[in-house]
Structure formats: C-alpha cells, structure tokens
Scaffold this motif. Structure first.
Motif, short mmCIF file in Angstrom:
data_model
loop_
_atom_site.label_atom_id
_atom_site.label_comp_id
_atom_site.label_asym_id
_atom_site.label_seq_id
_atom_site.Cartn_x
_atom_site.Cartn_y
_atom_site.Cartn_z
N TYR A 36 -3.71 9.90 -3.35
CA TYR A 36 -2.50 10.33 -2.78
C TYR A 36 -3.01 11.80 -2.40
O TYR A 36 -3.43 12.37 -3.11
CB TYR A 36 -1.39 9.96 -3.49
CG TYR A 36 -0.74 8.72 -3.57
CD1 TYR A 36 -0.11 8.26 -2.72
CD2 TYR A 36 -1.19 7.90 -4.58
CE1 TYR A 36 0.56 7.03 -2.68
CE2 TYR A 36 -0.73 6.76 -4.71
CZ TYR A 36 -0.01 6.13 -3.89
OH TYR A 36 0.76 4.70 -3.76
N LYS A 71 1.63 11.29 -0.07
CA LYS A 71 1.23 10.03 0.97
C LYS A 71 -0.13 9.74 0.68
O LYS A 71 -0.93 10.35 0.20
CB LYS A 71 1.12 11.20 2.20
CG LYS A 71 0.99 10.23 3.30
CD LYS A 71 0.86 10.87 4.70
CE LYS A 71 0.82 9.99 5.76
NZ LYS A 71 0.78 10.87 7.25
N ALA A 72 -0.38 8.35 1.02
CA ALA A 72 -1.61 7.68 0.70
C ALA A 72 -2.68 8.61 1.42
O ALA A 72 -2.41 8.75 2.74
CB ALA A 72 -1.40 6.20 0.96
N PRO A 95 -5.93 8.22 3.27
CA PRO A 95 -6.64 7.23 4.06
C PRO A 95 -8.10 7.35 3.79
O PRO A 95 -8.93 6.51 4.00
CB PRO A 95 -6.41 7.33 5.46
CG PRO A 95 -5.94 8.83 5.60
CD PRO A 95 -5.00 9.06 4.12
N SER A 138 1.33 1.83 -1.90
CA SER A 138 2.54 2.38 -1.44
C SER A 138 2.12 3.55 -0.29
O SER A 138 1.38 4.23 -0.75
CB SER A 138 3.87 2.90 -2.47
OG SER A 138 4.06 1.72 -2.87
N ASP A 139 2.56 3.50 0.73
CA ASP A 139 2.28 4.65 1.50
C ASP A 139 2.77 6.05 1.29
O ASP A 139 2.07 7.08 1.50
CB ASP A 139 2.74 4.47 2.93
CG ASP A 139 1.83 3.11 3.50
OD1 ASP A 139 0.95 2.89 3.54
OD2 ASP A 139 2.53 2.29 4.52
#
Length: 99
Positions: free
Chosen positions: A16, A30-31, A33, A44-45
């Motif tokens: 994250y 926030k995840a 990427p 979870s995003d």
C-alpha cells in the motif's frame, strides 16, 4: 520534513501507498499497483486507519458499522458485549498482552 512532504514524496514500497496522513486521526492507504513482494497483492483497493482516543467511540462505530475492524483497544467487557450483537463478528486469537 513535514508529514505532508513525506506522503507527497511517496517513499513507500509495500503493498500500500500512504495517500494521506493526519496525526492522531487518520491514515489513508491505496493499493500499490507496482508492488512485487513476498505477500500477495492487496485484497482491498483502499484502507483507512482511524485512531480513537476513546474506546467508547471505537465500540460505537463498530456497532453502527462505521468501521470494519478494531484491534486491541477494547476492554474485555466491551468485547463480551459486542459478541452478543448480530451485526458484529468478534474474532479472537493469541496475543502478547493480558487483560
């Protein structure tokens, strides 16, 4: 360097990224990427970590479904009470402290 400067610099490489931080209030994640690591990609995003100065407010937010998870700050009495609520699932496990 201020907390805001650290968040803006995005120095994090874990699953994250920290997207915002308010001391003693909230950390928003926030995840990431780009994460490649030993653990799976985030499920979870977005994750928000809210700080509670008062365990009564934590318990109330659990009971009213304003939060999904609570960890460590509830008394044994609060946990016992929450176990009786149909809308709350209490999970317990071994830990490093006694109450």
């Amino acid at each position: 360097m201020s907390d805001e400067d650290i968040v803006k610099a995005r120095p994090f490489a874990g699953p994250y990224d920290v997207t915002s931080y308010k001391k003693n209030e909230l950390v928003s994640l926030k995840a990431n990427p780009s994460y490649v690591g030993l653990i799976d990609k985030p499920k979870s995003d977005v994750v928000n970590v809210k700080y509670y100065a008062d365990a009564n407010n934590l318990k109330l937010d659990l009971q009213t479904n304003k939060i999904d998870v609570a960890w460590r700050s509830l008394s044994a009495t609060d946990i016992g009470d929450l176990k009786t609520k149909d809308n709350v699932k209490v999970l317990t496990g071994p830990g490093g402290e006694f109450r």
